[in-house]
Design an enzyme around this catalytic site. Structure first.
Site, PDB file in Angstrom:
ATOM      1  N   ASP A 206      33.070  37.283  30.333  1.00 42.85           N
ATOM      2  CA  ASP A 206      33.957  37.998  31.238  1.00 42.85           C
ATOM      3  C   ASP A 206      34.940  38.855  30.440  1.00 42.85           C
ATOM      4  O   ASP A 206      35.518  38.397  29.453  1.00 42.85           O
ATOM      5  CB  ASP A 206      34.726  36.966  32.077  1.00 42.85           C
ATOM      6  CG  ASP A 206      35.544  37.606  33.190  1.00 42.85           C
ATOM      7  OD1 ASP A 206      34.929  38.210  34.091  1.00 42.85           O
ATOM      8  OD2 ASP A 206      36.779  37.504  33.157  1.00 42.85           O
ATOM      9  N   GLU A 266      30.233  41.520  29.515  1.00 38.47           N
ATOM     10  CA  GLU A 266      30.795  42.353  30.579  1.00 38.47           C
ATOM     11  C   GLU A 266      31.842  43.238  29.914  1.00 38.47           C
ATOM     12  O   GLU A 266      32.994  42.834  29.718  1.00 38.47           O
ATOM     13  CB  GLU A 266      31.458  41.516  31.681  1.00 38.47           C
ATOM     14  CG  GLU A 266      31.832  42.381  32.883  1.00 38.47           C
ATOM     15  CD  GLU A 266      33.225  42.165  33.469  1.00 38.47           C
ATOM     16  OE1 GLU A 266      33.495  42.717  34.540  1.00 38.47           O
ATOM     17  OE2 GLU A 266      34.038  41.459  32.848  1.00 38.47           O
TER      18      GLU A 266
HETATM   19  O1  TEU Z   1      36.000  41.717  35.897  1.00 40.15           O
HETATM   20  C1  TEU Z   1      36.689  42.586  35.026  1.00 40.15           C
HETATM   21  C2  TEU Z   1      37.204  43.713  35.823  1.00 40.15           C
HETATM   22  O2  TEU Z   1      38.074  43.599  36.637  1.00 40.15           O
HETATM   23  C3  TEU Z   1      36.502  44.962  35.672  1.00 40.15           C
HETATM   24  O3  TEU Z   1      35.921  45.202  36.915  1.00 40.15           O
HETATM   25  C4  TEU Z   1      37.454  46.048  35.289  1.00 40.15           C
HETATM   26  O4  TEU Z   1      36.964  47.260  35.729  1.00 40.15           O
HETATM   27  C5  TEU Z   1      37.610  46.181  33.836  1.00 40.15           C
HETATM   28  O5  TEU Z   1      38.000  44.989  33.258  1.00 40.15           O
HETATM   29  C6  TEU Z   1      38.590  47.270  33.500  1.00 40.15           C
HETATM   30  O6  TEU Z   1      38.470  47.589  32.139  1.00 40.15           O
HETATM   31  C7  TEU Z   1      35.890  40.385  35.584  1.00 40.15           C
HETATM   32  C8  TEU Z   1      35.269  39.629  36.740  1.00 40.15           C
HETATM   33  O7  TEU Z   1      33.974  40.110  36.953  1.00 40.15           O
HETATM   34  C9  TEU Z   1      36.157  39.748  37.920  1.00 40.15           C
HETATM   35  O8  TEU Z   1      35.606  39.167  39.062  1.00 40.15           O
HETATM   36  C10 TEU Z   1      37.478  39.092  37.580  1.00 40.15           C
HETATM   37  O9  TEU Z   1      38.373  39.278  38.629  1.00 40.15           O
HETATM   38  C11 TEU Z   1      38.076  39.668  36.310  1.00 40.15           C
HETATM   39  O10 TEU Z   1      37.123  39.774  35.267  1.00 40.15           O
HETATM   40  C12 TEU Z   1      39.172  38.783  35.791  1.00 40.15           C
HETATM   41  O11 TEU Z   1      38.625  37.613  35.251  1.00 40.15           O
END
Ligand code: TEU
Length: 542
Positions: A206, A266
């Site tokens: 994540d 991610e």
């Molecule tokens: O998502 C990370 C997040 O919010 C991305 O969509 C965002 O665009 C990026 O970090 C910006 O650079 C993850 C999870 O998938 C999400 O569900 C969580 O809310 C978040 O992390 C926090 O743990």
């Protein structure tokens, strides 16, 4: 876990994302759970996927639907027990499915023992050093240490009673960890080992691009829209060089285990070149291709992102992955059902009505394109049912912290997280025992979209996914490998893969006559003889 060849599974796997809260509820509390997943394993096996990724199932106050983890080696009672998780992993393996867990290293819950200790210990303590605590600016330190914004809206800093501020790039209940702290590093490697020892096949990391912050914590000087990643390469807290050292260490942990344990990052970064750094030799194996998810539904944009992705990944020897939806973005049936198809969702202020038939038709074609591309792919639960985004959840029922933190300017991500319809013609549609109130309401109209309603209907989205995944397993041309583009009219994507496979997608607005072929293997919509209509894709044997 059959292998088409000797290449590791993660180079070509189709991985199904289980958003655990919304998959299947075995005990009637309105929230999905581990036993619910276990009961649906035959469905997943029959769908023809290779692996499942389970979103966080750890103990959590659920401020961010489980992405606020209080204990990385436990299971939230809402979802089950550690013994139940072990039984699930064994069951999944028994069905030939691998299991990937979600690890959340950028931040913990504010209820994690470390954060509670940090709050109790006070400024300057070793306990606070596990997080990012700083004095404020201005007289009395009443101003936050810098201008960083939370991804969910508002300042990224919250002040504690003794006057210090702590950093949270997400909700204030999600304090960011300090990854320069050796104990933090050491402990997360132990967490990886804990679950590897229990048989999991890998982890989705994540916010993999967020762990390292520029030491001096300088102002970012930008205010991105809620949930929108930065486009910069020199950002003070996104995609810093230092994250790569962490993942090289994690790779060494995974490599100590047998059976090709794998990671998927991610990482929301500025483009394929930056993404490739996460999957260079000795680092992670795969990363989500969000540029593909965000590409507009037009031939030129798709072709550009496919080529640039394949090129950048080939340089580092990593396989591509393709993804259209997940629990953070507007479902692609809905994204593709409006004029402006680029990005992770329609602009908050869109007033354009949704053309569901158009979005569904495009989503069908998109599935055939994605599953024909070289590498692996992700399927987000419900996309195989053609679920649209639920855009009319009553405001008082919204759960995503984005709604509050954005000052009610962004509704957040609940619309793609609605519990799945499995059967029947009224809520809860078999998601849980009859009479249960699901944690997000399901539209009354979802009966036709249930898995039961679609099973056996040759024209359904479910049967399209099943047929495509079956072919993908059987055809040696699909999965890992390369593609060759063929000359085609503007707006038509036409490529071949060896041996003997062609995929065509017509986005030209005009009918396209198919090239010579032996057989039509699968089409996303009706063909007119050898003519491929607009917004339609086809797989050919040649
Ligand atoms: O998502 C990370 C997040 O919010 C991305 O969509 C965002 O665009 C990026 O970090 C910006 O650079 C993850 C999870 O998938 C999400 O569900 C969580 O809310 C978040 O992390 C926090 O743990």
């Amino acid at each position: 876990m059959q292998e088409k060849d000797s290449a590791p599974w993660w180079r070509s796997a189709v991985i199904y994302q289980i958003y655990i809260r919304s998959f299947a509820d075995s005990d009637g509390d309105g929230v999905g759970d581990i036993d619910g997943i276990r009961s649906r394993l035959p469905y997943l096996r029959d769908l023809g996927i290779d692996a499942v990724w389970i979103t966080p199932w750890y103990p959590s106050p659920m401020v961010d639907a489980g992405y606020d983890v209080a204990d990385y080696t436990g299971i939230d009672p809402m979802f089950g027990t550690v013994a139940g998780a072990e039984a699930f992993i064994a069951d999944a393996h028994g069905h030939g499915l691998r299991v990937i867990l979600d690890i959340v290293p950028n931040h913990t819950s504010d209820r994690h023992a470390w954060f509670e200790a940090a709050m109790a210990a006070g400024p300057g303590s070793a306990e606070r050093d596990r997080y990012v605590f700083r004095p404020g600016q201005g007289e009395d330190g009443a101003l936050p240490p810098n201008d960083w914004r939370s991804t969910f809206g508002g300042s990224a800093w919250t002040r504690v009673p003794d006057g210090e501020w702590y950093l949270h790039l997400f909700a204030d209940a999600q304090p960011d960890l300090n990854w320069n702290n050796v104990e933090v590093r050491h402990d997360f490697e132990k967490v990886l080992g804990f679950w590897f020892d229990r048989g999991v096949d890998g982890f989705r990391i994540d916010v993999a691009h967020g762990l390292i912050k520029q030491d001096s914590l300088p102002d970012a000087g930008e205010t991105n829209d809620v949930l929108e990643p930065t486009k910069r390469d020199d950002h003070p807290h996104w995609d810093r060089d230092g994250v790569h050292e962490i993942y090289r260490d994690w790779r060494k942990v995974a490599d100590r285990y047998d059976g090709d344990r794998a990671f998927v990052a991610e990482a929301w970064v500025s483009g394929p070149q930056r993404l490739a750094r996460y999957v260079s030799p000795g680092e992670l194996q795969t990363a989500f291709n969000f540029d593909y998810l965000r590409a507009a539904w037009d031939a030129a944009s798709l072709r550009t992102v496919i080529d640039s992705s394949l090129e950048a990944l080939a340089e580092v020897g990593a396989p591509a992955t393709w993804v259209l939806s997940n629990h953070d973005v507007v479902r692609h049936v809905t994204r593709y059902g409006r004029t402006h198809t680029e990005g992770r969702g329609p602009r908050a202020d869109t007033t354009e009505p949704l053309d569901l038939a158009l979005g569904t038709r495009r989503a069908r074609a998109a599935a055939l394109l994605m599953l024909a591309l070289p590498g692996g792919a992700y399927v987000y639960q419900g996309e195989e049912l053609g679920l649209p985004e639920v855009e009319d959840i009553p405001e008082e029922l919204l759960q995503d912290p984005v709604w509050e933190r954005s000052g009610h300017s962004a509704r957040g991500r609940d619309g793609c997280r609605v519990p799945l319809p499995w059967s029947g013609d009224a809520p809860p549609f078999g998601f849980g025992p009859d009479g249960v109130t699901t944690w997000l309401p399901q539209p009354e109209s979802w009966g036709d979209l249930s898995a039961q309603a679609q099973a056996g209907d040759a024209n359904s989205m479910l049967e399209l996914y099943r047929a495509a995944l079956r072919l993908r397993r059987d055809l040696p041309a699909l999965g890992e490998g390369s593609l060759r583009w063929h000359e085609s009219p503007e707006g038509v994507l036409l490529f071949s893969r060896t041996p003997g496979f062609v995929c065509a997608l017509n986005l030209s607005g005009a009918p396209f006559t198919l090239p010579a072929h032996n057989d039509i293997l699968l089409a996303s919509g009706p063909l007119d003889g050898d003519v491929l209509p607009h917004d339609t894709a086809v797989w050919l044997a040649v």
